[in-house]
Structure formats: structure tokens, C-alpha cells
Design an enzyme around this catalytic site. Structure first.
Site, PDB file in Angstrom:
ATOM      1  N   HIS A  59       1.014  -1.103  -0.021  1.00 50.01           N
ATOM      2  CA  HIS A  59       0.033  -0.199  -0.313  1.00 50.01           C
ATOM      3  C   HIS A  59       0.288   0.957  -0.119  1.00 50.01           C
ATOM      4  O   HIS A  59       0.406   2.210   0.260  1.00 50.01           O
ATOM      5  CB  HIS A  59      -0.646  -0.068   1.081  1.00 50.01           C
ATOM      6  CG  HIS A  59      -2.106  -1.487   0.787  1.00 50.01           C
ATOM      7  ND1 HIS A  59      -2.818  -1.533   0.616  1.00 50.01           N
ATOM      8  CD2 HIS A  59      -2.099  -2.323   2.350  1.00 50.01           C
ATOM      9  CE1 HIS A  59      -3.977  -2.069   0.116  1.00 50.01           C
ATOM     10  NE2 HIS A  59      -3.888  -2.858   1.785  1.00 50.01           N
ATOM     11  N   ASP A  95      -2.841 -10.427  -2.619  1.00 50.72           N
ATOM     12  CA  ASP A  95      -3.336 -10.147  -1.608  1.00 50.72           C
ATOM     13  C   ASP A  95      -4.822  -9.753  -2.047  1.00 50.72           C
ATOM     14  O   ASP A  95      -5.290  -9.332  -3.229  1.00 50.72           O
ATOM     15  CB  ASP A  95      -2.838  -8.682  -0.748  1.00 50.72           C
ATOM     16  CG  ASP A  95      -2.881  -8.668   1.112  1.00 50.72           C
ATOM     17  OD1 ASP A  95      -2.063  -9.180   1.350  1.00 50.72           O
ATOM     18  OD2 ASP A  95      -3.749  -7.695   0.775  1.00 50.72           O
ATOM     19  N   HIS A  97      -6.473  -7.240  -0.419  1.00 54.50           N
ATOM     20  CA  HIS A  97      -6.130  -5.826  -1.179  1.00 54.50           C
ATOM     21  C   HIS A  97      -5.403  -5.707  -1.926  1.00 54.50           C
ATOM     22  O   HIS A  97      -4.404  -5.978  -2.582  1.00 54.50           O
ATOM     23  CB  HIS A  97      -6.331  -4.976   0.574  1.00 54.50           C
ATOM     24  CG  HIS A  97      -6.792  -5.910   1.067  1.00 54.50           C
ATOM     25  ND1 HIS A  97      -6.576  -6.078   2.495  1.00 54.50           N
ATOM     26  CD2 HIS A  97      -7.861  -4.778   1.344  1.00 54.50           C
ATOM     27  CE1 HIS A  97      -7.667  -6.596   3.092  1.00 54.50           C
ATOM     28  NE2 HIS A  97      -8.546  -5.838   3.142  1.00 54.50           N
ATOM     29  N   ASP A 184      -5.106 -13.675   3.226  1.00 52.46           N
ATOM     30  CA  ASP A 184      -6.109 -12.454   3.792  1.00 52.46           C
ATOM     31  C   ASP A 184      -7.190 -13.664   2.493  1.00 52.46           C
ATOM     32  O   ASP A 184      -8.407 -12.875   2.856  1.00 52.46           O
ATOM     33  CB  ASP A 184      -5.723 -11.587   3.840  1.00 52.46           C
ATOM     34  CG  ASP A 184      -5.320 -10.783   2.846  1.00 52.46           C
ATOM     35  OD1 ASP A 184      -4.750 -11.539   1.905  1.00 52.46           O
ATOM     36  OD2 ASP A 184      -5.517  -9.674   3.390  1.00 52.46           O
TER      37      ASP A 184
END
Length: 242
Positions: A59, A95, A97, A184
Site C-alpha cells: 500500500h 493479496d 487488498h 487474507d
């Protein structure tokens, strides 16, 4: 930058999830150094390496942090490959996200292909970025591939997106591969909404091995703590063929 402390935080961070303490830089630097050590091992002839980075990194962009990420470990490692003889590098972000920071760093470049499978930004963090229409700019046009997926996505749907990205990465013909490894996507992850089972991570590892490329795994997210180790190791065991 503004003078107020809170204002300065929001100037550099796109959210309020990342705290800053007296040892934050030390932790972030060591995470990036871990990714670099993994890249150097691969550059030295290892088939693959696994960089267990904490804090994670995907991120974080060129000049901002957020989402628990301060330095973009995967991007830094990809640049290490480029600086040491690799002409093209692919980053495969699996991932849950979207890797908004990785996208921002390489968006206008053609020497790195980013493919990201993630929760649709219409409902999922980090929001605003990660739509399929975002395909890169300038010389990077077509080198940014987003696969936003709906809440409740299970294995068949996720696998179909994975295989499409797999084919496009292969067509790009990179000489090194960086995996932003988030687990995740697991069905019991408390902050995610995909439905993968632990056994599926073995298949993911096997398919990553099929690229037959020098490969660096960089750890990103995973919040089902009791299953985190099992799922991450399953990817690596699948990759090793065990």
C-alpha cells in the site's frame, strides 16, 4: 506540508491506520532489507526466496504510506532485479487488498508488469484504485492489470481470474517474478470477504512454480492468525512440489 501534526500525517498518509512511533522507521527499513536480501539470494542463483516482511508494503507508494505499509517491499525488490540485469519483472499481487502503492510506483513504466487480484474497490479497502480500467499510462499502458472481484468470491471464480493473469504474465515474458503474497483471501480471514480454503494455497504455489522463473515471495497480508502460517507454508510447499 502543513504545520499541524494531524495535518502533516494526512499529507503523507492516505489513511489513519499506520501509527508512527520512535521505532517505526527501524521496522520499515528492516522489512525492506529483508525483501532486498531475498532478491539478492535469487540474483545469486537461488531458484526462489521467501521474504517474511513485517510491516508489509504494497500500500506504500512513491511518497505516501498507509494500510500498515511504510516502504513498498515488493517494489523495492523488483527494482533490485532491474538494477542487476533483469530487463522485465512481473509483480503478481494475490493479496486480498489492491496493491495501490505498487500500482502508483510503476504505473507509467513498461519494465514492470503488475497483475493484482483483489476485492472490488467499490466496497473494499483501500478504495478509489484497483478498477479494471486502470491499465497504466504512457509507456506503462497495458502493463497494469487489475482483477477486482466481488465479496464472497470463491475458488472457481478466483482461480479463473488467477489463470487469466497467469497467462498475461507469461505473455509478457518477464525474467524475474515477485509475488506479493497475501493469504487474507482465506475464508476465515476476519477483515476479508473471499472464500479460499487452505488446500487452495497449495494449488496457487504449484501454478506459480509453473512460470519457471526466478521468484521472490514477499509477505503481505493475512489476519486469520491461527491459519496464517499454514496457508503461507502451503503456497511455498506447492511451489516446491511437496
Amino acid at each position: 506540508p502543513p504545520a499541524g501534526l494531524d495535518a502533516r500525517l494526512s499529507y503523507y498518509s492516505f489513511d489513519m491506520a499506520g501509527s508512527i512511533t520512535e521505532t517505526t522507521w527501524q521496522a520499515a527499513k528492516r522489512a525492506a532489507d529483508t525483501a532486498l536480501a531475498g532478491a539478492d539470494a535469487v540474483l545469486s542463483g537461488e531458484r526462489a526466496a521467501f521474504a517474511l516482511c513485517r510491516p508489509p508494503g504494497h500500500h506504500a507508494g512513491r511518497d505516501f504510506f498507509g494500510g500498515y505499509c511504510y516502504l513498498n517491499n515488493a517494489a523495492i525488490a523488483a527494482q533490485r532485479f532491474l538494477d542487476n540485469g533483469h530487463a522485465r519483472v512481473a509483480i503478481f499481487d494475490i493479496d486480498y487488498h489492491h496493491g495501490n502503492g505498487t500500482q502508483e510506483i510503476f504505473y507509467d513504466r513498461d519494465d514492470v508488469l503488475l497483475a493484482s487480484l483483489h476485492g472490488d474497490p467499490d466496497f473494499e479497502f483501500p478504495f478509489h484504485l484497483g478498477y479494471a480500467r486502470e491499465r497504466g499510462a504512457g509507456s506503462g499502458e497495458g502493463h497494469n492489470l487489475n482483477y477486482p472481484l466481488p465479496a464472497g468470491t470463491d475458488w472457481p471464480e478466483w482461480q479463473a481470474a488467477f489463470e487469466d493473469a497467469h497467462a498475461k504474465i507469461s505473455a509478457y515474458a518477464p525474467t524475474a517474478l515477485v509475488i506479493s503474497l497475501g493469504v487474507d483471501t482465506f475464508k476465515e480471514d476476519p477483515i476479508s470477504q473471499f472464500k479460499l480454503e487452505s488446500e487452495h494455497f497449495l494449488t496457487i504455489g504449484r501454478r506459480i512454480a509453473d512460470f519457471a522463473l526466478p521468484t521472490l515471495f514477499v509477505m503481505e497480508g493475512g489476519y486469520a492468525v491461527d491459519a496464517l502460517g499454514v496457508n503461507a507454508v502451503n503456497v511455498l510447499q506447492g511451489f516446491q512440489g511437496t
